[in-house]
Design an enzyme around this catalytic site. Structure first.
Site, mmCIF file in Angstrom:
data_model
loop_
_atom_site.group_PDB
_atom_site.id
_atom_site.type_symbol
_atom_site.label_atom_id
_atom_site.label_comp_id
_atom_site.label_asym_id
_atom_site.label_seq_id
_atom_site.Cartn_x
_atom_site.Cartn_y
_atom_site.Cartn_z
ATOM 1 N N LYS A 259 0.871 -1.229 0.063
ATOM 2 C CA LYS A 259 0.153 -0.017 -0.143
ATOM 3 C C LYS A 259 0.753 1.111 0.067
ATOM 4 O O LYS A 259 2.060 1.134 0.486
ATOM 5 C CB LYS A 259 -0.820 0.024 1.255
ATOM 6 C CG LYS A 259 -1.923 -1.036 1.365
ATOM 7 C CD LYS A 259 -2.703 -0.836 2.459
ATOM 8 C CE LYS A 259 -3.867 -1.890 2.586
ATOM 9 N NZ LYS A 259 -5.252 -1.446 1.405
ATOM 10 N N ARG A 333 -10.417 -11.406 1.641
ATOM 11 C CA ARG A 333 -11.351 -12.646 1.080
ATOM 12 C C ARG A 333 -10.575 -13.829 0.923
ATOM 13 O O ARG A 333 -11.285 -14.880 1.049
ATOM 14 C CB ARG A 333 -11.723 -12.194 -0.335
ATOM 15 C CG ARG A 333 -10.595 -11.999 -1.238
ATOM 16 C CD ARG A 333 -11.034 -11.083 -2.550
ATOM 17 N NE ARG A 333 -11.035 -9.570 -2.240
ATOM 18 C CZ ARG A 333 -11.292 -8.693 -3.295
ATOM 19 N NH1 ARG A 333 -11.827 -9.124 -4.276
ATOM 20 N NH2 ARG A 333 -11.227 -7.477 -2.778
HETATM 21 N N1 BES Z 1 -8.057 -3.716 4.368
HETATM 22 C C1 BES Z 1 -8.305 -3.415 3.000
HETATM 23 C C2 BES Z 1 -9.622 -2.511 2.701
HETATM 24 C C3 BES Z 1 -9.601 -1.094 3.294
HETATM 25 C C4 BES Z 1 -8.877 0.016 2.619
HETATM 26 C C5 BES Z 1 -10.115 -0.815 4.233
HETATM 27 C C6 BES Z 1 -8.645 1.219 2.836
HETATM 28 C C7 BES Z 1 -10.362 0.509 4.704
HETATM 29 C C8 BES Z 1 -9.555 1.682 4.231
HETATM 30 C C9 BES Z 1 -8.392 -4.530 1.887
HETATM 31 O O1 BES Z 1 -7.528 -5.514 2.490
HETATM 32 C C10 BES Z 1 -7.717 -3.989 0.532
HETATM 33 O O2 BES Z 1 -6.651 -3.648 0.626
HETATM 34 N N2 BES Z 1 -8.748 -3.844 -0.146
HETATM 35 C C11 BES Z 1 -8.423 -3.556 -1.630
HETATM 36 C C12 BES Z 1 -8.847 -4.821 -2.815
HETATM 37 C C13 BES Z 1 -8.508 -4.352 -4.057
HETATM 38 C C14 BES Z 1 -6.802 -4.569 -4.234
HETATM 39 C C15 BES Z 1 -9.217 -5.058 -4.893
HETATM 40 C C16 BES Z 1 -8.697 -2.064 -1.706
HETATM 41 O O3 BES Z 1 -9.937 -1.986 -1.493
HETATM 42 O O4 BES Z 1 -8.164 -1.423 -2.540
HETATM 43 MN MN MN Z 2 -5.531 -5.230 1.591
#
Ligand code: BES
Ligand code: MN
Ligand code: ZN
Length: 476
Positions: A259, A333
């Protein structure tokens, strides 16, 4: 903070303060209060509070006048008024209080009692600073809630929900170097001991034997050992249980699909689904209804490392279905799918998973409603109804084949991402491939579980919704 019901006039209460409510139409029978309200040009809007001291005819020292807005009082305005009162009370250092009874549109008096106890107690939550063991600074010892009925069950329930929320908020707010998967397992064990619940933790080797390659692919780049935690509360013999599954990623760096740095600290909150199902279990264990409840927490840390999963890797889930990991940041997931296969052994009545699953749900719904998806409309409707009673909002998104098709992979049964479009829904579709054998709903709480900015902190949502949903199922 203790609560009781009281059948007494606001003038006759002997204590530090009485909370009275004023709306657009209120003319107080008490002439002195009415005069002071006018003298102070008090506007009866919800969120406004006026403090009056040593008013003639009142036995208590202070009167806290809280605005409620419209003459027909709506529930959200009542909660807003109570929250504003809590802020004033914290500064007043009052010990003994009375809260005036009010009629709320669409709800009965028990609801008012439960909500009052829940909101007032939840307002005393304080973030515990690391290394500081001092107890809560709230001065309030006792709140007497004005009532025309003589049943304290609702007060007890409201307190139990607030206690559950407090656990959820506390676990969420802890930093990830403290709150690891092992820490969550210990927290669950403490809960089991305190409330006499059944407790089980599967270690990495146990999960390996069960074929949970998808879950383990997320944790393998971290030094923190993964845990699969189960707690069960048996309040109704051999009835099928309600099963709650909570995402417990104690830190989500994204893994190799790292990230960006800004705001990454907030990924300590990626275990809020886990914290929420533990909080709901705490509330239920305290209420002790005739129902069976199981909560399951798959918990891991998602880190980049030489031995972490890489984009393009293919894993086989416990269900036998294979997954191409196109993005290691779509890890929630990957752990949930194995947990959702695992829970079949409990022969569930329904399964609800709770997860901070997608950033996209924040874009769609903001911080106000959790995203709801389900393979069963009756279940979705029950959750929506419970959310309206609990004032813990949800909004339903569709699970349909057209979205599911976006998960197609040339190298496995499915990919773990479906692209930029409808990213919350494709995440739901992914999970739905593992929940075909039972009635299932998914709550995406990425927007509702915590607040950012200067109010940064866990909210305790949606403990209130889940507890309400479970209580609605008692005897049904
Ligand atoms: N934990 C995150 C989702 C999230 C992001 C929650 C920001 C709260 C704030 C999750 O694991 C994630 O990173 N999801 C990705 C999915 C994508 C790679 C398809 C997302 O939402 O960017
Ligand atoms: Mn994630
Ligand atoms: Zn995550």
């Amino acid at each position: 903070m203790e609560f009781s019901l009281i059948n007494e006039t606001i003038q006759n209460f002997e204590g530090d303060g009485v909370v009275v409510f004023s709306n657009a139409d209120t003319v107080f029978d008490d002439e002195n209060v009415q005069k002071l309200i006018e003298l102070n040009h008090f506007e009866s809007k919800s969120g406004k509070v006026l403090l009056l001291s040593l008013v003639a005819g009142f036995k208590s020292k202070q009167i806290i006048v809280a605005g409620l807005g419209d003459a027909v009082v709506n529930a959200k305005d009542y909660v807003k008024a109570l929250s504003a009162v809590s802020v004033v009370l914290a500064e007043m250092k009052a010990k003994n209080l009375m809260i005036q009874n009010v009629e709320i549109k669409g709800f009965d008096e028990s609801w008012v009692h439960e909500t009052t106890a829940k909101v007032m107690r939840n307002a005393t939550y304080e973030i515990q600073k690391i290394g500081d063991d001092s107890k809560s600074s709230s001065s309030i010892e006792h709140i007497a809630v004005q009532s025309s009925i003589d049943n304290t069950q609702a007060l007890m329930q409201g307190q139990a929900i607030a206690d559950g929320m407090s656990l959820t908020r506390h676990l969420g707010d802890l930093p990830s170097n403290v709150c690891t998967p092992s820490y969550l397992a210990d927290a669950a064990m403490s809960l089991a001991k305190e409330f006499n619940l059944e407790y089980e933790v599967l270690e990495e080797s146990d999960m390996d034997k069960l074929g949970m390659e998808s879950l383990l692919s997320v944790s393998k780049g971290s030094i923190e050992p993964p845990k699969l935690i189960s707690l069960s509360y048996q309040g109704n013999g051999n009835e099928k249980p309600i099963v709650l599954v909570g995402k417990g990623v104690t830190f989500d760096s994204g893994g190799i699909s790292l990230k960006p740095g800004a705001g990454m600290d907030e990924m300590k909150y990626d275990m809020c689904g886990a914290a929420c199902v533990l909080g709901a279990m705490r509330a239920i264990a305290q209420i002790k209804p005739n129902i069976n409840l199981v909560v399951v927490v798959p918990s891991v840390e998602n880190m980049p490392a030489h031995n972490a999963s890489k984009p393009g890797d293919v894993v086989k889930s416990m269900s036998g279905q294979t997954i191409e990991i196109l993005n290691t940041d779509a890890e929630g997931r990957l752990i949930l799918c194995d947990a959702l296969t695992y829970v079949k052994r409990f022969d569930p009545k329904v399964v609800i998973d709770v997860a901070t699953l997608t950033g996209a749900v924040i874009i769609a719904l903001g911080k106000h409603n959790s995203g709801l998806m389900s393979n069963d409309q009756d279940l979705a409707d029950d959750i929506i109804n419970a959310s309206k009673t609990a004032l813990d909002g949800v909004w339903q998104l569709p699970i349909e084949d057209e979205y599911d098709e976006l998960l197609k992979s040339n190298f496995a049964d499915m990919a773990n991402i479906g692209g930029r479009e409808a990213a919350s829904i494709t995440a739901g579709c992914f999970l739905s491939r593992f929940t075909q054998d039972y009635r299932w709903a998914h709550l995406d709480i990425a927007g509702t579980a915590w607040l950012s900015g200067d109010k940064k902190g866990a909210t305790g949502r949606p403990v209130s919704l889940l507890t309400q949903f479970i209580m609605d199922k008692v005897g049904v």
